[in-house]
Design a protein around this motif. Sequence first.
Motif, short mmCIF file in Angstrom:
data_model
loop_
_atom_site.label_atom_id
_atom_site.label_comp_id
_atom_site.label_asym_id
_atom_site.label_seq_id
_atom_site.Cartn_x
_atom_site.Cartn_y
_atom_site.Cartn_z
N LYS A 13 0.91 -1.16 0.20
CA LYS A 13 0.05 -0.06 -0.08
C LYS A 13 0.65 1.27 0.01
O LYS A 13 0.40 2.03 -0.67
N LEU A 14 1.82 1.24 0.58
CA LEU A 14 2.80 2.43 1.10
C LEU A 14 3.65 2.61 -0.24
O LEU A 14 3.58 3.83 -0.86
N GLN A 17 1.04 4.05 -2.69
CA GLN A 17 0.54 5.48 -2.30
C GLN A 17 1.71 6.27 -2.77
O GLN A 17 1.41 7.43 -3.35
N LEU A 18 3.09 5.94 -2.44
CA LEU A 18 4.18 6.94 -2.72
C LEU A 18 4.19 6.95 -4.32
O LEU A 18 4.52 8.25 -4.66
N SER A 94 15.32 10.59 -0.63
CA SER A 94 15.85 10.48 0.88
C SER A 94 15.29 11.16 1.74
O SER A 94 15.65 10.76 3.07
N PHE A 95 14.41 11.96 1.56
CA PHE A 95 13.62 12.55 2.66
C PHE A 95 13.01 11.72 3.44
O PHE A 95 12.45 11.83 4.54
N ILE A 97 13.84 8.55 4.27
CA ILE A 97 14.75 7.84 4.99
C ILE A 97 14.45 7.92 6.60
O ILE A 97 14.55 7.02 7.48
N ASN A 98 14.34 9.37 6.60
CA ASN A 98 14.15 9.81 8.25
C ASN A 98 12.56 9.24 8.64
O ASN A 98 12.35 9.39 9.83
N LEU A 99 11.72 9.07 7.75
CA LEU A 99 10.26 9.08 8.11
C LEU A 99 9.70 7.52 8.11
O LEU A 99 8.84 7.34 9.05
N VAL A 100 10.02 6.84 7.27
CA VAL A 100 9.20 5.79 6.70
C VAL A 100 9.96 4.40 7.00
O VAL A 100 11.26 4.57 6.88
N HIS A 101 9.27 3.65 7.82
CA HIS A 101 10.26 2.18 7.90
C HIS A 101 9.73 1.53 6.57
O HIS A 101 8.98 0.58 6.82
N ASN A 257 24.85 2.91 4.36
CA ASN A 257 25.32 4.24 4.23
C ASN A 257 24.35 5.32 3.59
O ASN A 257 24.82 6.50 3.68
N ASP A 260 23.76 8.38 5.54
CA ASP A 260 24.97 9.42 5.50
C ASP A 260 25.14 10.15 4.36
O ASP A 260 26.11 11.23 4.11
#
Lengths: 262, 268
Positions: A13-14, A17-18, A94-95, A97-101, A257, A260
Amino acid sequence: MGTFLTELYTSRKLIVQLALRDFKIKYVRNYFGLAWAIIEPLAMLMIMLLVFTYLRNRSHSEYPFIVYLLSGVVGFNFFSTALGQATHSIKSFSFMINLVHLRMSFVPFISILSTFFTHLIVLGIAIFILLLNGIGFSWYWFQLLYFMLASWLLLIGLTWFTSALVVYVRDLQYLISIGMRAMFFLTPIFWDITMFPEQYRHYLKINPLFHIVEGYRMSLLYHQPFWSDGLAMLSFWVFTLFFLFVGAFVFRKLSPNFIDVA
Amino acid sequence: MNEEAQIKLKHVIKQYRLYNSDTTRLVHTLFPFGKSRYKSFTALNDINLEVGKGEIVGVIGRNGSGKSTLLRVIAGVTAPTSGNVKVCGTIVPLFGLGAGFHAELTGRENLHYFTIMQNFDNYQSEDIIQQAIDFADIGHFVDQPMRTYSSGMRARLAFSISIFLDADIMILDEALAVGDAHFKEKSYEKMHALINSGKTIIMATHSEKEAEKVCKRVILLQNGEIMQDGLPEEVIKFYRASIKRNAPANKKPINNQRKKKIETPEED
């Protein structure tokens, strides 16, 4: 492998949606919006039609040139656009990486899927044009599903490789766009394999895109089963498996990586 | 802290490798043998931390002291180099001002995708989004593309959606830095309400006033280590004193060598 597939299933689903989000962003700012998804490839087709109608050798095909060209270019365009977009995917998402598992290796799928939406629209129009030109419906059309799946698998392997590498080596994107331009001429999009002497044809079939582009024609025009060109098919799957393994290896090594570097 | 620990960090170390170039990094990542040319940068050094349910913890410290890295490790965004991180419950991390929002989409659309990215089910997300919009109170801008927003509006929307997602743990990295006084006041109240209903909040902040006002417990990080952990007044007092004492220490090269891209990458 098992966990990979179950995770793919739970993330479906994710991913969809993305991909829809990506699709929307691509067209939202233009005045014509989604219409560009149709206008752009059609304009390209018209230009090619104008140019190659003069250049082409009239002997080779029993089909009107527009039909021949269209049935080949549809699959190629999907492949080349998806490759370009998905190569950028790690950077452009890359935005997240912080939000989604979300497993990183699914990220290229988002770009491929978003391009695939456009492909389905264009394919619909292409089929409409084929019908107008007197090409009738056949059950072989459903064989397109096999060729879509095949393109997906080659794309996944390739873009695991390219999307991970391009994070470190940005220059790669230029090589890819040059490569795809070369492939446009090396793949039977506007030419026909019968235009070449018998002894050279094998070499042209080594190109994995041969199987895809001719495959779209096998399904839409020739009504041949997908295994009828054994050499092209074999070469395609050797390439695809190779890139899936190499891509998976490289992606696995590099993805920890990304946070980073990307 | 009598409650059972909801977040538990044991001997957590996070090191970043600083390579001279991306190429050396690439080669060494693909073929990790032999001597390699990188310097280690220790962003977190032997962190031991327990946070209980219903706590609100502020994290303070200078730039580069490891605040964001700590939050990232807790959020599970980045894995520690060694050590153990245990977190019970769902987390909503909020890094940067509206990271994950796209400038071309409207506020409402962005909230929609944000909730999806946080893995929330569709059937209740419409409610959540409406509540967040009401709380953010940015008027008709909600249906305008986000590129027309001020940074305050973006932050308001991002903060609002995070609190209404109803996760067990909220992680806020400078979330309220650009909000106006009125919105801050409103947000503090809401945060207290959340704490009282058993949520856990961890927030990094540069505003000592905010830490003092909102948090019941404050952690001071310095060079990746926990220097102080206790009541806000005391920790902040210590922090102020240490700033005065160590003011020239700012020029130590280690601070300039911070890893290149730790800030939340913005989408373009």
